[in-house]
Design a protein around this motif. Structure first.
Motif, PDB file in Angstrom:
ATOM      1  N   GLY A  67      74.558  70.108  51.228  1.00 41.03           N
ATOM      2  CA  GLY A  67      74.233  69.918  49.800  1.00 41.03           C
ATOM      3  C   GLY A  67      74.635  68.531  49.335  1.00 41.03           C
ATOM      4  N   GLN A  68      75.825  68.085  49.752  1.00 35.91           N
ATOM      5  CA  GLN A  68      76.292  66.746  49.330  1.00 35.91           C
ATOM      6  C   GLN A  68      75.394  65.657  49.896  1.00 35.91           C
ATOM      7  N   GLN A  69      75.010  65.829  51.159  1.00 32.61           N
ATOM      8  CA  GLN A  69      74.169  64.792  51.795  1.00 32.61           C
ATOM      9  C   GLN A  69      72.841  64.661  51.058  1.00 32.61           C
ATOM     10  N   ALA A  70      72.262  65.824  50.686  1.00 32.36           N
ATOM     11  CA  ALA A  70      70.967  65.801  49.989  1.00 32.36           C
ATOM     12  C   ALA A  70      71.076  64.996  48.694  1.00 32.36           C
ATOM     13  N   LYS A  71      72.292  64.996  48.099  1.00 33.23           N
ATOM     14  CA  LYS A  71      72.471  64.273  46.812  1.00 33.23           C
ATOM     15  C   LYS A  71      73.217  62.954  47.002  1.00 33.23           C
ATOM     16  N   LYS A  72      73.438  62.557  48.259  1.00 37.45           N
ATOM     17  CA  LYS A  72      74.171  61.320  48.592  1.00 37.45           C
ATOM     18  C   LYS A  72      75.553  61.304  47.926  1.00 37.45           C
ATOM     19  N   VAL A  73      76.253  62.436  48.054  1.00 34.94           N
ATOM     20  CA  VAL A  73      77.591  62.547  47.454  1.00 34.94           C
ATOM     21  C   VAL A  73      78.632  62.318  48.542  1.00 34.94           C
ATOM     22  N   TRP A  74      79.587  61.404  48.298  1.00 36.48           N
ATOM     23  CA  TRP A  74      80.689  61.102  49.239  1.00 36.48           C
ATOM     24  C   TRP A  74      81.962  61.723  48.666  1.00 36.48           C
ATOM     25  N   ARG A  75      82.246  62.981  49.062  1.00 38.85           N
ATOM     26  CA  ARG A  75      83.435  63.652  48.524  1.00 38.85           C
ATOM     27  C   ARG A  75      84.048  64.486  49.632  1.00 38.85           C
ATOM     28  N   GLU A  76      85.371  64.386  49.755  1.00 39.78           N
ATOM     29  CA  GLU A  76      86.032  65.111  50.837  1.00 39.78           C
ATOM     30  C   GLU A  76      86.727  66.352  50.279  1.00 39.78           C
ATOM     31  N   PRO A  77      86.272  67.543  50.672  1.00 36.72           N
ATOM     32  CA  PRO A  77      86.920  68.757  50.158  1.00 36.72           C
ATOM     33  C   PRO A  77      88.228  69.033  50.904  1.00 36.72           C
ATOM     34  N   ALA A  78      89.020  69.959  50.377  1.00 33.75           N
ATOM     35  CA  ALA A  78      90.256  70.373  51.069  1.00 33.75           C
ATOM     36  C   ALA A  78      89.886  70.942  52.432  1.00 33.75           C
ATOM     37  N   GLN A  79      90.749  70.711  53.401  1.00 32.18           N
ATOM     38  CA  GLN A  79      90.436  71.148  54.766  1.00 32.18           C
ATOM     39  C   GLN A  79      91.438  72.212  55.223  1.00 32.18           C
ATOM     40  N   ARG A  80      90.902  73.301  55.793  1.00 34.70           N
ATOM     41  CA  ARG A  80      91.777  74.357  56.329  1.00 34.70           C
ATOM     42  C   ARG A  80      91.785  74.254  57.843  1.00 34.70           C
ATOM     43  N   THR A  81      92.741  74.932  58.461  1.00 37.04           N
ATOM     44  CA  THR A  81      92.696  75.043  59.924  1.00 37.04           C
ATOM     45  C   THR A  81      92.288  76.463  60.280  1.00 37.04           C
ATOM     46  N   ALA A  82      91.827  76.644  61.525  1.00 37.51           N
ATOM     47  CA  ALA A  82      91.339  77.959  61.953  1.00 37.51           C
ATOM     48  C   ALA A  82      92.405  79.036  61.762  1.00 37.51           C
ATOM     49  N   SER A  83      93.661  78.673  61.925  1.00 42.58           N
ATOM     50  CA  SER A  83      94.720  79.690  61.831  1.00 42.58           C
ATOM     51  C   SER A  83      94.904  80.206  60.402  1.00 42.58           C
ATOM     52  N   ASP A  84      94.247  79.563  59.417  1.00 41.78           N
ATOM     53  CA  ASP A  84      94.277  80.085  58.043  1.00 41.78           C
ATOM     54  C   ASP A  84      93.265  81.212  57.850  1.00 41.78           C
ATOM     55  N   ILE A  85      92.363  81.389  58.795  1.00 40.23           N
ATOM     56  CA  ILE A  85      91.199  82.274  58.612  1.00 40.23           C
ATOM     57  C   ILE A  85      91.262  83.459  59.575  1.00 40.23           C
ATOM     58  N   SER A  86      90.927  84.654  59.050  1.00 39.80           N
ATOM     59  CA  SER A  86      90.809  85.830  59.917  1.00 39.80           C
ATOM     60  C   SER A  86      89.345  86.195  60.085  1.00 39.80           C
ATOM     61  N   VAL A  87      88.912  86.210  61.316  1.00 32.79           N
ATOM     62  CA  VAL A  87      87.541  86.643  61.618  1.00 32.79           C
ATOM     63  C   VAL A  87      87.627  88.090  62.093  1.00 32.79           C
ATOM     64  N   GLY A  88      86.801  88.959  61.511  1.00 32.93           N
ATOM     65  CA  GLY A  88      86.794  90.368  61.917  1.00 32.93           C
ATOM     66  C   GLY A  88      85.496  90.680  62.628  1.00 32.93           C
TER      67      GLY A  88
END
Ligand code: NDP
Ligand code: OXD
Length: 315
Positions: free
Chosen positions: A117-138
């Motif tokens: 979405g950002q690329q389509a609008k030429k937006v340069w913004r860095e969102p917060a980044q998580r690591t895999a260990s923050d996420i539970s996949v079921g």
């Protein structure tokens, strides 16, 4: 005593049969149609969505081979005769599915939709980044494909939960089983990956009520659904409702209630849905036919068939 070399009926709907025919023909006499009703010459059927009543018309059928891991397309015919049904368990198919699951989990985890979405609008913004260990996949369905996906995801550092009919032990995975385990499993899951077979017990299981139980306080910005099992496990309308009211943040869907997905389906243009055309793990005849031919020869030497379907359980 060894059996005669059996003749093969090849009955594929929605698959191009030519390559399957050529490869099977290297060792077997193969036909596309029985030679009239009650053809006694056919001993094996290799099928995908065979016409109803076809298999029960064959008096000397010894075994049915599905060209896929799922067998709901065979079981949809209530007249399927009581002969062994062999399904696909093959490294090549498992690898394809593992790649699909890792691809979709990583895309949601690393916010692929946001960046597109950002690329389509030429937006340069860095969102917060998580690591895999923050996420539970079921993973719903800890069978051949679910276990392989779980191994790959634990290797990437995700917390992995798994849910199955019977209790399972999978290294590094927190496992849940049966009706009693379902809600605790969902409550501990941020990204739900569905790799269940379609049976009377699982039809429509992915509905709005189930999606409400997923964990949403995870830093992902909402729960995510990935379904590569079967379309009729899910209620398409419930998924759209869940996406629209924020119950789900995003979905990757490889399968749908009606396939091909009708051009009028709102899934196609939905900004939170990633659509693939039932292509998560394609059955490749170059890999699967040699396994079928080996099984037929072994069976004729008196050895047992492998990867048999439990007809009562339906998978
Ligand atoms: P398996 O038979 O090896 O595993 C099925 C898993 O689902 C098992 O863990 C089983 O539990 C679990 N299960 C079945 N019924 C229930 C239930 N009622 N409640 C809870 N768990 C249940 O299948 P595969 O892993 O080989 O394949 C899974 C499915 O993936 C296929 O049936 C097919 O529909 C789909 N598929 C889709 C493809 C695609 O391209 N989109 C490609 C290939 C497959 P238990 O362990 O207790 O038996
Ligand atoms: C399968 C499929 O069941 O491709 O193997 O859907």
């Amino acid at each position: 005593m060894a059996m005669d070399k059996g003749r093969v009926l090849l009955s594929l709907t929605a698959f191009h049969p030519q390559r399957w025919y050529e490869l099977l023909s290297a060792e077997r006499d193969v036909v596309f149609e029985p030679d009239g009703p009650a053809d006694p010459s056919i001993t094996y059927a290799v099928v995908w969505k065979q016409p109803k009543g076809l298999l029960s018309s064959l008096p000397n059928l010894r075994a049915i081979f599905s060209i896929g891991a799922g067998v709901d397309h065979i079981m949809a015919d209530s007249t399927v005769p009581d002969v062994p049904i062999v399904r696909v368990v093959a490294d090549n198919l498992t690898q394809h599915m593992t790649e699909y699951v890792v691809w979709r989990v990583m895309d949601h985890h690393r916010q692929g939709a946001l960046y597109r979405g950002q690329q389509a609008k030429k937006v340069w913004r860095e969102p917060a980044q998580r690591t895999a260990s923050d996420i539970s996949v079921g993973i719903m369905g800890l069978g051949n494909l679910g276990r392989a996906a779980a191994r790959a995801l634990t290797g990437l550092g995700f917390n992995v939960n798994g849910w199955s009919r019977r209790a399972q032990n999978v290294a590094g995975v927190t496992t849940f089983a049966g009706d009693a385990g379902l809600i605790p499993f969902l409550n501990a899951t941020d990204i739900l990956v569905v790799l269940l077979p379609l049976t009377p017990a699982t039809r429509g299981i992915i509905n709005y009520g189930l999606l409400r139980e997923l964990r949403r306080a995870n830093g992902l910005g909402g729960a995510v659904l990935i379904n590569a099992g079967r379309g009729r496990l899910q209620k398409d309308a419930d998924i759209l409702r869940a996406l629209d009211d924020g119950t789900l943040k995003e979905a990757s869907l490889d399968v749908f209630e009606v396939e091909p997905l009708p051009r009028t389906s709102p899934m196609w243009g939905h900004p939170k849905v990633f659509v693939t055309p039932h292509a998560a793990a394609t059955s490749d005849p170059a890999h699967l036919v040699p396994i079928m031919l080996q099984q037929m020869s072994a069976f004729e030497r008196g050895e047992p068939l492998e990867n048999l379907v439990d007809r009562e359980a339906g998978y």
